[in-house]
Design an enzyme around this catalytic site. Structure first.
Site, short mmCIF file in Angstrom:
data_model
loop_
_atom_site.label_atom_id
_atom_site.label_comp_id
_atom_site.label_asym_id
_atom_site.label_seq_id
_atom_site.Cartn_x
_atom_site.Cartn_y
_atom_site.Cartn_z
N ARG A 24 88.23 10.86 143.42
CA ARG A 24 88.53 10.72 145.10
C ARG A 24 87.71 11.58 145.39
O ARG A 24 87.72 12.88 144.76
CB ARG A 24 90.41 10.20 145.02
CG ARG A 24 91.17 11.16 144.73
CD ARG A 24 92.63 11.93 144.81
NE ARG A 24 93.09 12.93 145.05
CZ ARG A 24 93.89 13.17 145.59
NH1 ARG A 24 94.46 12.66 146.19
NH2 ARG A 24 94.82 14.20 145.71
N LYS A 162 84.06 19.21 137.28
CA LYS A 162 84.36 17.17 137.16
C LYS A 162 82.92 16.26 136.98
O LYS A 162 82.42 16.52 137.39
CB LYS A 162 84.30 17.36 138.54
CG LYS A 162 86.30 17.64 139.00
CD LYS A 162 87.79 16.80 138.58
CE LYS A 162 89.12 17.56 139.15
NZ LYS A 162 89.70 16.92 138.08
N ASP A 243 94.99 13.35 129.76
CA ASP A 243 96.01 13.66 131.33
C ASP A 243 96.76 12.53 132.14
O ASP A 243 97.68 12.01 132.06
CB ASP A 243 94.40 14.44 132.17
CG ASP A 243 95.52 15.14 133.72
OD1 ASP A 243 96.27 15.10 133.84
OD2 ASP A 243 94.77 15.06 134.37
N ASP A 323 94.64 25.81 140.13
CA ASP A 323 93.71 26.12 140.37
C ASP A 323 94.10 25.82 142.21
O ASP A 323 92.70 26.02 143.02
CB ASP A 323 92.17 26.13 140.55
CG ASP A 323 92.36 24.69 140.29
OD1 ASP A 323 92.75 23.73 140.26
OD2 ASP A 323 90.70 24.11 140.40
#
Ligand SMILES: C[C@H](N)C(=O)N[C@H](CCC(=O)O)C(=O)O
Ligand SMILES: [Mg+2]
Length: 365
Positions: A24, A162, A243, A323
């Site tokens: 996203r 990413k 994750d 973060d």
């Protein structure tokens, strides 16, 4: 100290730069803030983001779950009975992990206030300073290199890159960033489920053969593909971290049994809050498995709770990806944990130490 009411607010904080992953793109933090009120007048604060693509939670589902399933069980309960409260929250309904997390965080905040101690001390204590990485969004190669260099210049020594889009471009992304920051920062990759198991092995082996040392790769394949996670873990030298594949303690036990990953990413929004996060850290420590503590797009309300857990379980949690506050344009919270770029420090204020939240829009009852 008895619970009298639970109310809600909406908190919106623009991001410094759009947050882009394989799943996203987001321009601002837009989270539900939960306030647990008590008969002493003290308020506990929690927060939940609507990370629907990962947890299934939406703003509406978070408020609805708390209003109709969690809150009725908690009104009138005593904060001193923390264990009973966490069982009531976890047993209130299936899933809805972010809603449960927000309430658990607020309850733990009040628990600390009740005993006049910072939460991390009640959870076991520890060194009150930790260091976080920062996320580099997936983008054009030149932009990712520029963002990575800028992050290193801001003092971040660990970058979470990413990837998970086009496999060929992903390899070039990592090579270019590695060349630009080599020796100045560790690289962690997060594919957010974007690769197949074979693509992941190909990409990681290609990078390894090129001499690129990666600290870890996070969630290379689809969340439910535990066989795929194991396939990758068995074939690459780079440590593999789960994750989206693991939310609660039972899933962690299964992952460890299958040897499907080397590291576990604990996030309060997946575990349903602090009680399960602690359980996961303790299970992992027993098995000699390393953990990271991470966050979704959250402000320094819920991230503060994760910081307290990280400090109190430093034996199990060696890696920190908290973060959220660094990605946001400003910190809406007065008091609490101090976020100073890569360095995060907890104060000795009771609970989470939150005094005020600026810009909170009340959600009508
Ligand atoms: C913000 C944090 N560094 C992060 O990258 N979290 C993501 C998911 C966040 C989201 O999509 O809101 C992750 O670790 O996958
Ligand atoms: Mg991740």
């Amino acid at each position: 100290m008895k619970i009298t009411d639970i109310t809600f607010g909406m908190l919106r904080v623009p991001l410094k730069t759009p947050f882009k992953t394989a799943l996203r793109t987001v321009n601002q933090v837009e989270d539900i803030v939960v306030m647990v009120h008590t008969d002493t007048g003290q308020i506990g604060y929690g927060e939940a983001p609507a990370t629907a693509v990962i947890t299934g939670d939406t703003h509406g589902s978070i408020v609805d779950a708390i209003r109709h399933y969690i809150s009725p069980r908690l009104i009138g309960q005593d904060i001193a009975n923390l264990n009973r409260l966490t069982h009531l929250i976890q047993g209130s309904m299936e899933k809805n992990s972010s809603a449960k997390a927000a309430v658990e965080i607020a309850i733990h905040d009040l628990w600390g206030q009740l005993y006049g101690a910072p939460l991390y001390k009640l959870l076991g204590g520890g060194d009150p300073v930790i260091t976080t990485d920062i996320t580099i969004s997936v983008d054009y190669i030149d932009k990712m290199v520029a963002d990575s260099v800028a992050a290193v210049e801001r003092g971040f020594e660990s970058l979470k890159i990413k990837v998970g889009k086009d496999i060929g471009v992903d390899i070039e992304r990592v090579k270019a960033i590695y060349a630009a920051v080599e020796g100045r920062a560790l690289l962690r990759l997060d594919a957010n489920q974007g690769w197949t198991a074979k693509q992941a092995v190909y990409a990681l082996q290609t990078l390894e053969e090129a001499g690129i040392k990666l600290e870890l790769v996070e969630q290379p394949v689809k969340a439910r593909d535990l066989e795929g996670m194991r396939y990758v873990t068995e074939r690459v030298h780079t440590p593999v971290m789960a994750d989206e594949s693991v939310f609660g303690p039972m899933e962690v036990i299964e992952l460890i049994r299958m040897r499907a990953a080397d590291i576990i990413n604990i996030k309060l929004m997946k575990t349903g809050g602090i009680s399960n996060a602690i359980k996961i850290a303790d299970i992992a420590a027993l098995h000699g498995i390393d953990c990271m503590i991470g966050c979704m797009l959250e402000t320094s309300i819920s991230v503060a709770a994760a910081v307290h857990v990280a400090v109190a379980r430093a034996d199990a949690i060696s890696k920190v990806d908290l973060d959220g506050p660094s990605l946001a344009q400003f910190n809406p919270v007065d008091g609490g944990v101090i976020f100073n770029e890569s360095e995060i420090s907890v104060t000795d204020a009771p609970g989470l130490g939150i005094r005020e939240i600026r810009g909170l829009e009340r959600i009508a009852a």
